[in-house]
Design an enzyme around this catalytic site. Structure first.
Site, short mmCIF file in Angstrom:
data_model
loop_
_atom_site.label_atom_id
_atom_site.label_comp_id
_atom_site.label_asym_id
_atom_site.label_seq_id
_atom_site.Cartn_x
_atom_site.Cartn_y
_atom_site.Cartn_z
N LYS A 1 0.87 -1.18 0.00
CA LYS A 1 0.00 0.00 0.00
C LYS A 1 0.90 1.23 0.00
CE LYS A 1 -4.41 1.04 0.10
NZ LYS A 1 -5.58 0.29 -0.40
N ASP B 1 -7.05 4.46 -4.40
CA ASP B 1 -7.70 4.27 -3.08
C ASP B 1 -8.32 5.64 -2.77
OD1 ASP B 1 -7.83 2.26 -0.64
OD2 ASP B 1 -7.36 4.18 0.27
#
Ligand code: NDP
Length: 450
Positions: A130, A170
Site C-alpha cells: 500500500k 484508493d
C-alpha cells in the site's frame, strides 16, 4: 519444539506494538489477525518454528520520501510519500495509493498488512502493498493535482514495475490521478509498461468494470452471504457510508438487486432519503462536479442533509455497508445498528468497524462480511487488468463482470469453509484471515528463510 500458540501470539503482538510505536491502526489490524490464527497455529506449530509469524507482521520494505510541489499561486509545498511493500510471497506487490491528510506510516502499514490476506483470498498471484501521501486533494485545481502526482511518481518510479510492484487507486486517487501518475512513469522510463499501474483509463490499458469492481464485488459477496441463510437483498433498506468510488457502485448494484439505499455520506455529513438515493444524481455530484454531498438535497426535495458523518448509523436499516474509511463504526454505532434491526453488514471500506464494534455484530448474530473478503473485488479486477495488459488485449464488460462475480462467490465459499474447518462456523472474520493466511504461509515455507 512445543510452542503454545495463544501466549506466543500475545507476546508477538506486544513485540509488534514496541517495534511500531504510535501506529494504533496497524496494531489493531495485527491483533485481529493473530487472534484468528491461534487455532491454525495450534495445528501448524511449524509456522511459528520457521519464523513465518514474525515475518508476516514485518514489511519486506518501507519507503518514505519527500514530495515537493508548487501550487497555482507559485508557493512551494512539501508532502510526505509512502510505499510499504509488505509481502511478495505469492506475487508482485499490489495495493492502492491513498492521498488524504490523515495518511502516515501506521495507516499505510495497516492497509498493506490487510492487503496481503485480501490478495491471497482472490486466488490470483498478487502480493500485498500500500502507499500514498499526506496530501489533501480537496480544493486543488487539476494542474495542482497533476504537479503533485508528477512529483510523487518522480520518486516512486524506482520502486515499482509490472513484475515488481503495481499500485492502484484508493481514497483520493481515482482515474484522473492514475492518468497523471502513468504519464510521468512512461516519460521517466521511456517505456510503455501498461501493467505498472491499474485503474487506468480505457484508452491506455484500463479494464472495463474496474471502476465498478469494489462496489459490485461487495454486493456479490453480501448477496452470497445472505443467500446461504435463505435471505435476499430485494426489498431491504440499506445504509451506505461514503459517496466515493466504492459507495457509488455498491449503491448501483444494490438497486439492481432490488434493495433501497436510504442514506449515503461524506466526511461532512449524510443525506437521508426514505424514497431511495438516485445513483445518477450522486454520480453527477461526486464524479462529474466533484462537489459535497449536501448538494444532493437541491435535486431531491424528499432528501434531508444532516451534519456529522457518524449519524448515518442511527437510521434504521436491514443492511449496513460502511464504504468510507477505517474505524467509522465503533461499539456505540454497532449497538445502535443492532438495536434498530440491522441484520447484515458488508465492509466496503478497509477496517471500517473497530474491534469492539465487530464483537457486537458477531455476538448478536449479524451476518458480517469482513473487508478482506467483501471488498476484494477491486484488487481482483486490478489483477484481471494486469492479465489483459500482459496479453495486450481487452475483455468485454460482461466478461470481466462474470469473472469478478465468480471470484467473489469463491471468496465467500473459501472464507466460510475455513471458518467451519476450525470450529468457527459463521465467523467470516476468522475465516477470511485463516484462508488468506494459509496460502501465503505455505508459500513462505516453500521459499525458505528469505
Ligand atoms: P474515494 O476517495 O472515492 O471516496 C471516499 C469516501 O469516503 C468519500 O465520500 C469521503 O468523503 C469518505 N471519507 C474518506 N475519509 C473519511 C473520513 N476520515 N471520515 C469520513 N468519511 C471519509 O475512496 P474509495 O471509495 O476508493 O475508498 C473508500 C474505502 O474503500 C477506503 O477505505 C478504501 O481503502 C476502500 N477500498 C477501496 C477500493 C477501491 O477500489 N477504490 C478497493 C478496496 C477497498 P470526503 O469526500 O468528504 O472526504
Amino acid at each position: 519444539m512445543s510452542i503454545n500458540a495463544k501466549p506466543y501470539c500475545a507476546d508477538l503482538y506486544q513485540r509488534v506494538i514496541k517495534r511500531n510505536a504510535n501506529e494504533p491502526e496497524f496494531h489493531q489490524a495485527v491483533k485481529e489477525v493473530l487472534e484468528s490464527l491461534i487455532p491454525v497455529l495450534e495445528k501448524h506449530p511449524d509456522y511459528i518454528e520457521l519464523g513465518i509469524m514474525e515475518s508476516i507482521v514485518e514489511p519486506e520494505r518501507q519507503i518514505i520520501f519527500r514530495v515537493p510541489w508548487v501550487d497555482d499561486a507559485g508557493s512551494v509545498h512539501v508532502n510526505r510519500g509512502f510505499r510499504v511493500q509488505f509481502n511478495s510471497a505469492i506475487g508482485p506487490y499490489k495495493g492502492g495509493l491513498r492521498f488524504h491528510p490523515s495518511v502516515y506510516i501506521g495507516i499505510i502499514k495497516f492497509l498493506g498488512f490487510e492487503q496481503v490476506f485480501k490478495n491471497s483470498l482472490t486466488g490470483l498471484p498478487i502480493g500485498g502493498a500500500k502507499g500514498g501521501a499526506d496530501f489533501d486533494p480537496k480544493g486543488k485545481s487539476d494542474m495542482e493535482i497533476m504537479r503533485f502526482c508528477q512529483s510523487f511518481m518522480t520518486e516512486l518510479y524506482r520502486h515499482i514495475g509490472h513484475d515488481m510492484d503495481v499500485p492502484a487507486g484508493d481514497i483520493g486517487v481515482g482515474a484522473r490521478e492514475i492518468g497523471y501518475l502513468f504519464g510521468q512513469y512512461k516519460k521517466i522510463k521511456n517505456a510503455y509498461e501498461a501493467g505498472v499501474l491499474t485503474g487506468k483509463g480505457l484508452s491506455y490499458g484500463g479494464s472495463l468494470t474496474r471502476k465498478e469492481a469494489t462496489g459490485y464485488g461487495l454486493i456479490y459477496f453480501v448477496n452470497e452471504m445472505m443467500k446461504a441463510r435463505g435471505l435476499s437483498i430485494e426489498g431491504k433498506n440499506v445504509l451506505i457510508s461514503g459517496s466515493g468510488n466504492v459507495a457509488i457502485y455498491a449503491l448501483e448494484k444494490v438497486r439492481q438487486y432490488g434493495g433501497r439505499v436510504v442514506a449515503v455520506s461524506d466526511s461532512g455529513g449524510y443525506i437521508h432519503d426514505p424514497c431511495g438515493i438516485q445513483v445518477s444524481t450522486l454520480k453527477q455530484i461526486k464524479e462529474v462536479n466533484r462537489q459535497r454531498i449536501f448538494e444532493y438535497v437541491k435535486y431531491h426535495p424528499t432528501a434531508t442533509y444532516h451534519e456529522g458523518c457518524s449519524g448515518i448509523w442511527t437510521i434504521p436499516c436491514d443492511i449496513a455497508l460502511p464504504c468510507a474509511t477505517q474505524n467509522e463504526i465503533d461499539e456505540k454505532s454497532a449497538n445502535m445498528l443492532v438495536a434498530n434491526g440491522c441484520k447484515v453488514v458488508g465492509e466496503g471500506a478497509n477496517m471500517p468497524t473497530d474491534l469492539a464494534g465487530t464483537k457486537v455484530f458477531l455476538d448478536n448474530g449479524v451476518l458480517f462480511g469482513p473487508a478482506k473478503a467483501a471488498n476484494a473485488g477491486g484488487v481482483a479486477t486490478s489483477a484481471l487488468e494486469m492479465s489483459q495488459n500482459s496479453m495486450r488485449l481487452a475483455w468485454t464488460f460482461e466478461e470481466v463482470d462474470a469473472r469478478l462475480k465468480d471470484i467473489m462467490v469463491n471468496i465467500y465459499k473459501n472464507t466460510s469453509q475455513a471458518a467451519e474447518a476450525y470450529g468457527l462456523k459463521d465467523n467470516l472474520v476468522a475465516g477470511a484471515n485463516i484462508a488468506g493466511f494459509k496460502k501465503v504461509a505455505e508459500t513462505m515455507k516453500a521459499h525458505g528463510v528469505v
